[in-house]
Design a protein around this motif. Structure first.
Motif, PDB file in Angstrom:
ATOM      1  N   MET A   1     -17.186 -24.433 -17.671  1.00 21.45           N
ATOM      2  CA  MET A   1     -18.104 -23.297 -17.744  1.00 21.45           C
ATOM      3  C   MET A   1     -17.442 -22.106 -17.081  1.00 21.45           C
ATOM      4  O   MET A   1     -17.129 -22.147 -15.891  1.00 21.45           O
ATOM      5  N   THR A   2     -17.192 -21.064 -17.844  1.00 20.05           N
ATOM      6  CA  THR A   2     -16.487 -19.894 -17.340  1.00 20.05           C
ATOM      7  C   THR A   2     -17.452 -18.733 -17.112  1.00 20.05           C
ATOM      8  O   THR A   2     -18.577 -18.733 -17.619  1.00 20.05           O
ATOM      9  N   SER A   3     -16.976 -17.736 -16.397  1.00 22.74           N
ATOM     10  CA  SER A   3     -17.795 -16.543 -16.172  1.00 22.74           C
ATOM     11  C   SER A   3     -18.066 -15.817 -17.485  1.00 22.74           C
ATOM     12  O   SER A   3     -19.132 -15.206 -17.661  1.00 22.74           O
ATOM     13  N   ALA A   4     -17.121 -15.896 -18.427  1.00 24.95           N
ATOM     14  CA  ALA A   4     -17.314 -15.247 -19.732  1.00 24.95           C
ATOM     15  C   ALA A   4     -18.466 -15.901 -20.494  1.00 24.95           C
ATOM     16  O   ALA A   4     -19.272 -15.210 -21.135  1.00 24.95           O
ATOM     17  N   ILE A   5     -18.559 -17.225 -20.420  1.00 16.17           N
ATOM     18  CA  ILE A   5     -19.664 -17.926 -21.082  1.00 16.17           C
ATOM     19  C   ILE A   5     -20.975 -17.606 -20.385  1.00 16.17           C
ATOM     20  O   ILE A   5     -21.998 -17.341 -21.038  1.00 16.17           O
ATOM     21  N   ILE A   6     -20.964 -17.621 -19.061  1.00 19.81           N
ATOM     22  CA  ILE A   6     -22.164 -17.268 -18.295  1.00 19.81           C
ATOM     23  C   ILE A   6     -22.664 -15.894 -18.724  1.00 19.81           C
ATOM     24  O   ILE A   6     -23.866 -15.689 -18.952  1.00 19.81           O
ATOM     25  N   ASP A   7     -21.752 -14.939 -18.845  1.00 21.10           N
ATOM     26  CA  ASP A   7     -22.135 -13.577 -19.239  1.00 21.10           C
ATOM     27  C   ASP A   7     -22.799 -13.560 -20.609  1.00 21.10           C
ATOM     28  O   ASP A   7     -23.740 -12.794 -20.839  1.00 21.10           O
ATOM     29  N   LYS A   8     -22.305 -14.398 -21.531  1.00 22.69           N
ATOM     30  CA  LYS A   8     -22.846 -14.416 -22.891  1.00 22.69           C
ATOM     31  C   LYS A   8     -24.255 -15.006 -22.946  1.00 22.69           C
ATOM     32  O   LYS A   8     -25.119 -14.510 -23.669  1.00 22.69           O
ATOM     33  N   ILE A   9     -24.481 -16.085 -22.185  1.00 25.70           N
ATOM     34  CA  ILE A   9     -25.743 -16.808 -22.333  1.00 25.70           C
ATOM     35  C   ILE A   9     -26.777 -16.462 -21.266  1.00 25.70           C
ATOM     36  O   ILE A   9     -27.931 -16.871 -21.367  1.00 25.70           O
ATOM     37  N   ALA A  10     -26.389 -15.696 -20.267  1.00 26.64           N
ATOM     38  CA  ALA A  10     -27.312 -15.318 -19.184  1.00 26.64           C
ATOM     39  C   ALA A  10     -28.527 -14.586 -19.747  1.00 26.64           C
ATOM     40  O   ALA A  10     -28.426 -13.793 -20.677  1.00 26.64           O
ATOM     41  N   GLY A  11     -29.673 -14.872 -19.160  1.00 27.49           N
ATOM     42  CA  GLY A  11     -30.899 -14.205 -19.577  1.00 27.49           C
ATOM     43  C   GLY A  11     -31.554 -14.820 -20.799  1.00 27.49           C
ATOM     44  O   GLY A  11     -32.547 -14.287 -21.303  1.00 27.49           O
ATOM     45  N   SER A  12     -31.024 -15.936 -21.278  1.00 27.79           N
ATOM     46  CA  SER A  12     -31.641 -16.604 -22.420  1.00 27.79           C
ATOM     47  C   SER A  12     -33.003 -17.175 -22.029  1.00 27.79           C
ATOM     48  O   SER A  12     -33.214 -17.598 -20.892  1.00 27.79           O
ATOM     49  N   ASP A  13     -33.914 -17.205 -22.989  1.00 26.06           N
ATOM     50  CA  ASP A  13     -35.212 -17.818 -22.750  1.00 26.06           C
ATOM     51  C   ASP A  13     -35.104 -19.339 -22.763  1.00 26.06           C
ATOM     52  O   ASP A  13     -35.907 -20.033 -22.120  1.00 26.06           O
ATOM     53  N   LEU A  14     -34.105 -19.850 -23.489  1.00 25.59           N
ATOM     54  CA  LEU A  14     -33.889 -21.289 -23.612  1.00 25.59           C
ATOM     55  C   LEU A  14     -32.399 -21.542 -23.788  1.00 25.59           C
ATOM     56  O   LEU A  14     -31.745 -20.852 -24.578  1.00 25.59           O
TER      57      LEU A  14
END
Length: 261
Positions: A144-157
């Motif tokens: 799990m990278t910071s780039a992936i975190i940035d993409k999926i952050a704030g998702s409802d699910l």
């Protein structure tokens, strides 16, 4: 937008996303008849399905992509390297859609692919938006990278991999080379990896998670759930965080992400 996992695991993967008019599948990794049965069981009119989004070309993710496409005339979206690999070559050029990291519209959905690290050409996860709601899926990734975190952050699910328990894997019967592959950054996320990622993502606003691709040999649903919950509890983050479990042999929970008025 309705999201329901139809199957998750090494024997086959498929997730259904249904909107008011359109529906899409992420991966199509079981027998065609089984996919059709699961879509019916989920209560979706199969004629609504417009496309299949491919994450990567391991058999448990693409087993019926060609057959489903031929029967129902849907579009298939994949990266250029997936198309170049040739496993989906029976799909006509007019039905092939090449994706990059750029967002694109697909019916009533806005889709954003993102790269993940796995031992298959150009593996991706997806963010899907509709009606002001955001869903993300990230399975088959070794880190799990910071780039992936940035993409999926704030998702409802978020559907997130929780593939193995490290002790079970290391003491299990798999050959050493396979154990090393699973443990590598091109392998899979462990229960601890998932728990740590969820602790970060929950602080960024997500309250609903489903643990995916749980190994039948190196994990158990109870162990995956317990490990993640303990990590959250130790960080004082377990309140109001939903942790669900995906299944290999039955459909998962039904999530209705209502549009923002």
């Amino acid at each position: 937008m309705r999201v329901i996992n139809l199957a998750s695991g090494s024997k086959g993967n498929c997730t259904l996303i249904e909107g008011q008019v359109d529906a899409i599948l992420i991966d199509c990794g079981l027998d065609l008849v089984k996919i059709e049965e699961l879509i019916y069981e989920a209560g979706c009119d199969i004629s609504k399905i417009r496309a299949i989004l491919v994450t990567h070309t391991h058999q448990d993710h693409i087993k019926s992509v060609v057959k489903f496409q031929k029967k129902y005339g849907v579009k298939v979206y994949a990266t250029d390297k997936v198309w170049e690999e040739g496993k989906l070559q029976k799909i006509e050029l007019t039905d092939r859609h090449f994706i990059t990291n750029e967002e694109f519209d697909l019916g009533e959905f806005r889709v954003c692919p993102f790269e993940v690290s796995h031992d298959a050409p150009s593996t991706v996860g997806y963010v899907v938006r509709s009606g002001g709601k955001k869903f993300a899926i990230a399975t088959d990734l070794g880190e799990m990278t910071s780039a992936i975190i940035d993409k999926i952050a704030g998702s409802d699910l978020i559907f997130l991999e929780s593939n193995y328990d490290e002790r079970m894997l290391k003491t299990g019967s798999y050959p050493r080379v396979i154990k090393e592959r699973i443990l590598s950054k091109f392998g899979h996320l462990s229960n601890i990896d998932a728990g740590e990622a969820i602790s970060v993502l929950s602080r960024l606003g997500t309250r609903y998670f489903v643990l995916m691709h749980i190994s039948e040999n190196n994990n158990t649903p109870e162990l995956a759930y317990g490990t993640v919950k303990n990590i959250l509890k130790n960080k004082n983050l377990d309140n109001n965080i939903y942790i669900g479990i995906s299944h290999q042999h039955k459909i998962g929970s039904n999530f209705l992400l209502k549009p923002i008025e």
